[in-house]
Design an enzyme around this catalytic site. Structure first.
Site, PDB file in Angstrom:
ATOM      1  N   ASP A  60       0.489   0.256 -10.244  1.00  0.00           N
ATOM      2  CA  ASP A  60       1.668   0.963 -11.196  1.00  0.00           C
ATOM      3  C   ASP A  60       1.691   1.882 -11.753  1.00  0.00           C
ATOM      4  OD1 ASP A  60       3.535   1.215  -8.326  1.00  0.00           O
ATOM      5  OD2 ASP A  60       4.843  -1.149  -9.574  1.00  0.00           O
ATOM      6  N   ARG A 116      14.126  -1.362  -7.764  1.00  0.00           N
ATOM      7  CA  ARG A 116      12.633  -1.958  -8.536  1.00  0.00           C
ATOM      8  C   ARG A 116      12.891  -1.405 -10.290  1.00  0.00           C
ATOM      9  NH1 ARG A 116       6.661   1.477  -8.969  1.00  0.00           N
ATOM     10  NH2 ARG A 116       7.240   1.749 -11.006  1.00  0.00           N
ATOM     11  N   HIS A 122      -2.527   0.790  -5.070  1.00  0.00           N
ATOM     12  CA  HIS A 122      -2.663   1.753  -6.051  1.00  0.00           C
ATOM     13  C   HIS A 122      -1.785   0.132  -6.492  1.00  0.00           C
ATOM     14  CE1 HIS A 122       1.954   1.813  -4.581  1.00  0.00           C
ATOM     15  NE2 HIS A 122       2.206   1.918  -5.962  1.00  0.00           N
ATOM     16  N   HIS A 160      -0.813  -3.033  -4.753  1.00  0.00           N
ATOM     17  CA  HIS A 160       0.352  -3.067  -3.881  1.00  0.00           C
ATOM     18  C   HIS A 160       0.168  -2.049  -2.947  1.00  0.00           C
ATOM     19  CE1 HIS A 160       2.235  -1.459  -6.838  1.00  0.00           C
ATOM     20  NE2 HIS A 160       3.560  -1.168  -5.990  1.00  0.00           N
TER      21      HIS A 160
END
Length: 316
Positions: free
Chosen positions: A101, A268, A99, A253
């Site tokens: 993000d 993150r 995917h 990723h």
């Protein structure tokens, strides 16, 4: 004169940046090297960065305003930070799928940066795929076919989080109002490099406009599989104090859940992105990269992405 080194990891995606300290404020020249490397190599890796969360935030803000995820486990006092703290007792979400993000947003993040804090003794790697390389690897006939298609994106893997109570269902309706499913072009134009990107992913891409369900599923399945081609991939082995940043506009990723019962913790941050734009006008073949060292043909017989020059962006 900067001593920063930008060392490509392979021919399609990824570079390690050395002789840099992210705990201090980078000069304009140093930041330009990093910024160019992000676009050029799509994933950049910084090793041995013993930095604080505030250092990470300050560095990420150099790229633009920070984004806040609408339903991830954000920190209470720093909602732009997502603490990914997972183990056998606290399994990760559905990140073990290819995917980009938050493409369920009209303006998905332009970049994501992760800092490793606690790593398991084995497993816990992250895989990346260059979707500019994936686009280049398609046949000319397929490129022509998908040139002006649009695909619907939806946060479908997380909808189950909002089941079970009237309060949760009300929250889901609120999210749907705030983030109506966007139609994005199948082929995205990167706003900086101007290269074409295959902008579909298995986690969030739902259906292609104008096709029947069977037709859409067949085409989407084929296009999404391009992220799984090893030629286009990079695999990052984390260590504590490794920092990785990726261009969310041109990569996908995948984070395998292969480290349970051990603990894996990363912080993150994401940078706000812009509108997703596709090609304008009828299809014409894309020009090869002007900085290509070698033009290659992929092993499966399709045209691949050129190999890169082994030089820092500042020298190009």
């Amino acid at each position: 004169m900067s001593n920063i080194q930008v060392l490509p990891i392979n021919g399609h995606i990824g570079a390690e940046i050395r002789n840099i300290d992210l705990s201090r404020n980078l000069s304009a020249e140093e930041f330009k090297i990093v910024e160019d490397a992000l676009v050029r190599y799509e994933v950049i890796v910084f090793r041995d960065q013993d930095i604080t969360l505030d250092n990470q935030i300050d560095f990420t803000k150099r790229f633009g305003p920070l984004s806040v995820h609408p339903f991830a486990p954000n920190m209470a006092d720093k909602p732009e930070v997502i603490s990914l703290d997972n183990s056998g007792d606290n399994p990760a979400g559905p990140t073990d799928g290819w995917h980009s993000d938050e493409t369920f947003r009209k303006r998905p993040p332009m970049a994501t940066i992760l800092r490793a804090r606690i790593m398991p003794p084995y497993g816990g790697d992250t895989l990346f795929a260059s979707m500019t390389a994936a686009y280049d690897g398609l046949s000319e006939q397929m490129k022509r076919y998908i040139h002006d298609l649009e695909v619907l994106h939806d946060f479908k893997p997380w909808r189950h989080m909002f089941e079970g109570s009237p309060e949760l269902r009300a929250k889901l309706r609120k999210l749907e109002d705030e983030h109506p499913n966007p139609w994005h072009p199948v082929v995205r134009i990167h706003p900086v490099s101007k290269r074409r990107v295959l902008f579909v992913n298995a986690l969030f891409s739902s259906r292609i406009k104008g096709l029947s369900e069977d037709e859409s599923r067949s085409i989407l399945d084929f296009l999404c599989r391009q992220a799984t081609v090893p030629d286009y991939q990079l695999r990052i082995k984390w260590q504590p104090n490794t920092v990785v940043m990726w261009d969310n506009r041109s990569t996908q990723h995948y984070a395998p859940h292969d480290y349970y019962p051990h603990r894996r913790k990363l912080d993150r941050l994401t940078v706000e992105g812009g509108d997703v734009t596709g090609p304008v006008g009828p299809y014409t073949p894309q020009e090869p990269r002007p900085d290509a060292l070698v033009q290659r043909t992929a092993a499966h017989g399709l045209q691949g992405r050129p190999f890169m020059r082994n030089e820092a962006p500042s020298a190009m």
